[in-house]
Design a protein around this motif. Structure first.
Motif, PDB file in Angstrom:
ATOM      1  N   LEU A  40       0.776  -1.239   0.000  1.00 42.25           N
ATOM      2  CA  LEU A  40       0.000   0.000   0.000  1.00 42.25           C
ATOM      3  C   LEU A  40       0.813   1.297   0.000  1.00 42.25           C
ATOM      4  CD1 LEU A  40      -2.882  -0.868   2.437  1.00 42.25           C
ATOM      5  CD2 LEU A  40      -2.890  -0.811  -0.059  1.00 42.25           C
TER       6      LEU A  40
ATOM      7  N   PRO B  54      -2.256   6.817  -3.992  1.00 42.69           N
ATOM      8  CA  PRO B  54      -3.646   6.370  -3.849  1.00 42.69           C
ATOM      9  C   PRO B  54      -4.494   6.818  -5.037  1.00 42.69           C
ATOM     10  CG  PRO B  54      -3.002   7.859  -2.053  1.00 42.69           C
ATOM     11  CD  PRO B  54      -1.857   7.787  -2.983  1.00 42.69           C
TER      12      PRO B  54
ATOM     13  N   PRO C   4      -8.659   6.457  -6.742  1.00 45.74           N
ATOM     14  CA  PRO C   4     -10.013   6.233  -6.197  1.00 45.74           C
ATOM     15  C   PRO C   4     -10.388   4.766  -6.019  1.00 45.74           C
ATOM     16  CG  PRO C   4     -10.067   7.994  -7.808  1.00 45.74           C
ATOM     17  CD  PRO C   4      -8.666   7.455  -7.825  1.00 45.74           C
TER      18      PRO C   4
ATOM     19  N   VAL D 149      -8.564   3.292  -3.040  1.00 35.42           N
ATOM     20  CA  VAL D 149      -9.050   3.807  -1.763  1.00 35.42           C
ATOM     21  C   VAL D 149     -10.404   3.169  -1.418  1.00 35.42           C
ATOM     22  CG1 VAL D 149      -9.816   5.883  -0.544  1.00 35.42           C
ATOM     23  CG2 VAL D 149      -7.788   5.961  -1.997  1.00 35.42           C
TER      24      VAL D 149
ATOM     25  N   ILE E 281      -9.999  -0.416  -0.147  1.00 40.72           N
ATOM     26  CA  ILE E 281      -9.580  -0.478   1.258  1.00 40.72           C
ATOM     27  C   ILE E 281     -10.737  -0.080   2.170  1.00 40.72           C
ATOM     28  CG2 ILE E 281      -7.945   0.420   2.959  1.00 40.72           C
ATOM     29  CD1 ILE E 281      -6.162   1.100   0.434  1.00 40.72           C
ATOM     30  N   LEU E 282     -11.480   0.956   1.735  1.00 43.94           N
ATOM     31  CA  LEU E 282     -12.593   1.410   2.570  1.00 43.94           C
ATOM     32  C   LEU E 282     -13.683   0.344   2.691  1.00 43.94           C
ATOM     33  CD1 LEU E 282     -13.140   5.196   1.798  1.00 43.94           C
ATOM     34  CD2 LEU E 282     -12.501   4.137   3.970  1.00 43.94           C
TER      35      LEU E 282
END
Ligand code: HEM
Lengths: 126, 131
Positions: B14, B19, B21, B24, B27-28
């Motif tokens: 990571l 980063p 979109p 991210v 991961i979210l």
């Protein structure tokens, strides 16, 4: 006697030995979670912070009680499967991993037992 | 032999990448899933309180009404919306659609905007219903 060919017996099992079952159950519960969690949100919108009598009478409704139990069951099965993958991805010490996988199952079952008992108690005794 | 495995070069992870979109959001999806996992404690606490009678119920309503608790509940509701929209994106991918780069980037941004809008809307409606 087993009539299946050796290839037929292993097809779809893959290296984890339980085939696509895990993936599939996660998807099935993900699909059921969509309407169930939407119901849950509507319930929250309507009853968050409501007076006690109102919250109890809402949960005493048989339809609400059954759907709420399904929200809990579908959510917990799904999250247990999901957390299992997270643990398997990040924890590489076998003993720790085994312990955490067990805790994961215990957590889901204990939360489930408490939620279901509470829902049934409210539904049956008001 | 054990030594060989231990000193094997690691693939970049990571912190190496800029980063983007889709990354991210990926991961979210995991973070919100784990947050919702522990968020079930809020649900079980509330259900037990309702089942335990008026005094307990009033205490938990009071606790849930304090500012720190409201922030947690706000975060919980966002996590639920965000994870739900992310899950719907997963359904699309599972059916073999939506892998084009520009489209998946747009959808990732849409996921974020959508979850924030839905959360704000939810809380506006909660307050309209209450007061
Ligand atoms: C609202 C509807 C929901 C949908 C559509 C949904 C969908 C999904 C999908 C498709 C995955 C698999 C992601 C992947 O393979 O990378 C997933 C993972 C996961 N979900 Fe859900 N989910 C929902 C609700 C929930 C809830 C309520 C919880 C917890 C109580 C939860 C916890 C998790 C966890 C812990 C993971 C694993 C995360 C990971 O592997 O990165 N989900 N979800």
């Amino acid at each position: 006697m087993d009539m299946r060919t050796p290839l037929g017996k292993v097809r779809g099992l893959g290296s984890a030995k339980n085939g696509t079952e895990h993936f599939w159950h996660q998807r099935v519960t993900a699909v059921s979670n969509v309407p169930l969690m939407l119901f849950f949100m509507f319930f929250i919108v309507r009853y968050a912070g409501a007076p006690y009598a109102e919250a109890v009478s809402a949960l005493s409704n048989p339809f609400v009680a059954v759907v709420m139990a399904l929200v809990v069951l579908s959510g917990l099965i799904h999250m247990r499967l999901g957390m299992q993958v997270v643990i398997e991805d990040y924890v590489h010490n076998d003993a720790v991993k085994l312990g955490l996988l067990m805790l994961n199952t215990f957590f889901a079952i204990i939360v489930g037992a408490l939620c279901l008992f509470a829902i049934l108690k409210i539904a049956f005794t008001g | 032999m054990a030594n060989v495995t231990r000193s094997r070069p690691l693939s970049p992870h990571l912190q190496i990448y800029k980063p983007i979109p889709t990354m991210v959001m990926s991961i979210l999806h995991r973070i919100t899933g784990v947050a919702l996992y522990f968020g079930t404690i809020l649900v079980v606490a509330w259900l037990i309180a309702v089942a335990s009678g008026e005094a307990r119920y009033n205490s938990i309503s009071w606790i849930f009404g304090t500012i720190p608790a409201l922030l947690v509940l706000f975060g919980y509701s966002w996590a639920l919306f965000h994870h739900m929209l992310g899950g719907i994106r997963h359904f699309m991918w599972d059916m073999g659609h939506g892998y084009e780069k520009s489209f998946s980037t747009k959808l990732a941004i849409g996921n974020m905007i959508g979850s924030i809008c839905l959360t704000v809307l939810l809380w506006i409606v909660i307050y309209l219903v209450r007061f």
